[in-house]
Scaffold this motif. Sequence first.
Motif, PDB file in Angstrom:
ATOM      1  N   PHE A   1       0.837  -1.202   0.000  1.00  0.00           N
ATOM      2  CA  PHE A   1       0.000   0.000   0.000  1.00  0.00           C
ATOM      3  C   PHE A   1       0.877   1.260   0.000  1.00  0.00           C
ATOM      4  N   LYS A   2       1.951   1.220   0.746  1.00  0.00           N
ATOM      5  CA  LYS A   2       2.867   2.363   0.792  1.00  0.00           C
ATOM      6  C   LYS A   2       3.473   2.608  -0.583  1.00  0.00           C
ATOM      7  N   LYS A   3       3.838   1.543  -1.281  1.00  0.00           N
ATOM      8  CA  LYS A   3       4.419   1.689  -2.606  1.00  0.00           C
ATOM      9  C   LYS A   3       3.398   2.183  -3.626  1.00  0.00           C
ATOM     10  N   MET A   4       2.115   1.965  -3.343  1.00  0.00           N
ATOM     11  CA  MET A   4       1.072   2.504  -4.220  1.00  0.00           C
ATOM     12  C   MET A   4       0.753   3.955  -3.891  1.00  0.00           C
ATOM     13  N   GLY A   5       1.392   4.496  -2.862  1.00  0.00           N
ATOM     14  CA  GLY A   5       1.208   5.900  -2.525  1.00  0.00           C
ATOM     15  C   GLY A   5       0.200   6.154  -1.421  1.00  0.00           C
ATOM     16  N   TYR A   6      -0.144   5.145  -0.638  1.00  0.00           N
ATOM     17  CA  TYR A   6      -1.132   5.292   0.432  1.00  0.00           C
ATOM     18  C   TYR A   6      -0.469   5.075   1.790  1.00  0.00           C
TER      19      TYR A   6
ATOM     20  N   ALA B   1       2.410 -11.805   2.174  1.00  0.00           N
ATOM     21  CA  ALA B   1       3.427 -11.338   3.128  1.00  0.00           C
ATOM     22  C   ALA B   1       4.824 -11.547   2.560  1.00  0.00           C
ATOM     23  N   PHE B   2       5.031 -12.674   1.878  1.00  0.00           N
ATOM     24  CA  PHE B   2       6.329 -12.929   1.234  1.00  0.00           C
ATOM     25  C   PHE B   2       6.641 -11.842   0.210  1.00  0.00           C
ATOM     26  N   VAL B   3       5.630 -11.501  -0.599  1.00  0.00           N
ATOM     27  CA  VAL B   3       5.813 -10.437  -1.593  1.00  0.00           C
ATOM     28  C   VAL B   3       6.003  -9.093  -0.903  1.00  0.00           C
ATOM     29  N   ASN B   4       5.205  -8.864   0.149  1.00  0.00           N
ATOM     30  CA  ASN B   4       5.229  -7.586   0.867  1.00  0.00           C
ATOM     31  C   ASN B   4       6.612  -7.283   1.452  1.00  0.00           C
ATOM     32  N   TYR B   5       7.256  -8.303   2.003  1.00  0.00           N
ATOM     33  CA  TYR B   5       8.533  -8.087   2.688  1.00  0.00           C
ATOM     34  C   TYR B   5       9.753  -8.385   1.804  1.00  0.00           C
TER      35      TYR B   5
END
Length: 553
Positions: A26-31, A101-105
């Motif tokens: 979400f942070k990488k999408m700008g949120y 979660a694997f993708v997220n981290y």
Amino acid sequence: MNYFIIYTGYVLILSVLMGISTWKLFKKMGYHPLFAFIPFYNYYIIQKETHHPKWWVAMAYLPIVGPIMMSVFHLFLMKKFGKDSFVQKLLTVILPFLYMAFVNYSKDTELEENNFQLTGEVDSKKKESFLGSITFAVVFATIIHVFITQPFGIPTGSMERTLLVGDFLFVNKLNYGFRMPMRPVAIPFLQGTIMDTGEKGNPKDDPKSYVEAVKLPYLRLPGWEKPVRNDIVVFNYPDDSVHVAIDRKDPYVKRLVAQPGDVMEFRAGKLFINGKPEQRMGDAQVQHAYELVTSSQLDIPALYNIYGFLPVSEYQTNAGFTYIFQGLTDETAKDLGELPQTVSLIEVIGKKGEKDISYYPDIPRSIAAQQRVNSTKINTSSSIFPMNKPWNTDWYGPLRIPKKGDVLQLTQENLPEYRKLIVQYEGNTLENKDGKISINGQATSEYTVKYDYYMMVGDNRDASLDGRFFGYVPETHIVGKPMFTWMSVEGLFANSDSTYQADGLKFRWDRMFKATNTGDPDKPSYWWLAVLVLVLFFGWDFFTGLFRKKNEE
């Protein structure tokens, strides 16, 4: 209230898992990362960023439907970050929060803004449009199936001739009030199990179509009517030993013959309610077992062509030819009694005071009553209710049907009648020791009933596993009211106990889309409803497709 509290708890758990496994994405999408933890809004952002219909988010946490929609949202999000291979999609569906979660981290995870600018853009859009239509079709059908009406087939002859073996009914779940799903995570369109392991396997080991660990209490929303005497009702079989979840127990269909507070009794096979003979609806084809003796052999194929039934047993004696019919209506019995070769026609009635040990699922009851089959054939799981009464299906009762608020005076004599109600249906513990009864650890001589109860009996009175064996049915087990027969196929259930037999399959076109539960033998047709559902489905898909096309332009 408990239902919504527990359900909210599940939603919050899912939201925390969603947030923990996607906050960096979400942070990488700008949120703000915290938006990943907010129910509904997190999926709204995914739909917005992946250019998909945002109104789908309304279905994110619906029982049964929610898990499907969540999987769709998760796939959209993973594609946004380039995880679009078959294996990656499979991991997203079966291990959503672990894989996300694997993708997220992962340090190398980045947005792929140009997903739709790659080679094959047109084919990709066509594929997405096709998959979107399939997803919408599945979700639309699931919503109808779970929340409005559900199809059920009739494999046994307990309601013939009112309802026939091979009839497929659409059951309205809203009339009596919608019963909220108690196992909200389940495979759509499957009742209890994914597959049957066969006769040699233990049914309890069959793979379940639902997640047993995720469970909710009973809750029924308000309906516009209550079940009343003479309604045909679909309910979950109370004595299903395979499924603990009420809404996953096998579905049964019978006629409601006694409502809460009624006193039911059978006298010589005739039903009495509150001391008066039953009042039958115009479409009720009540049947009983008969023994017919004739001086000459009957033309059985001709009988089948005229009446649509066959005898279940035929043998020759010194008196002539004897035929046992599992179920004849009063009218057909009268016709057979007037045949020129008829010597005698006797309704098969059990002896008063002689207890039916059990229901005979594989042997016509009329034969079992006469021959008293060997005890090795007894199905002890379906003994006459209650166990301590010398009753049978022809001489049964009087039995009062409990209603909500009744204060039961408990004694050693009536405890077998109320034990199942107190323990199995209303969730208490009961101990009977040294002549003293304790409920939930407290000594007592009375109990206040929490639910309304109903007595369900088949119209084919001598070939029906019904309330005379499993007892009264609590309101918690009621599914709904049949609306119409959407399909009817003779010969589909070859191993059923139907009195009907057919060579191959035969569609009963005259029964299709005809109403049930009207009480009138002249049934109105519901063909217009089928057309309306198709128009709504294809019309909605067409207009949403136009809307998507306009947005793309």
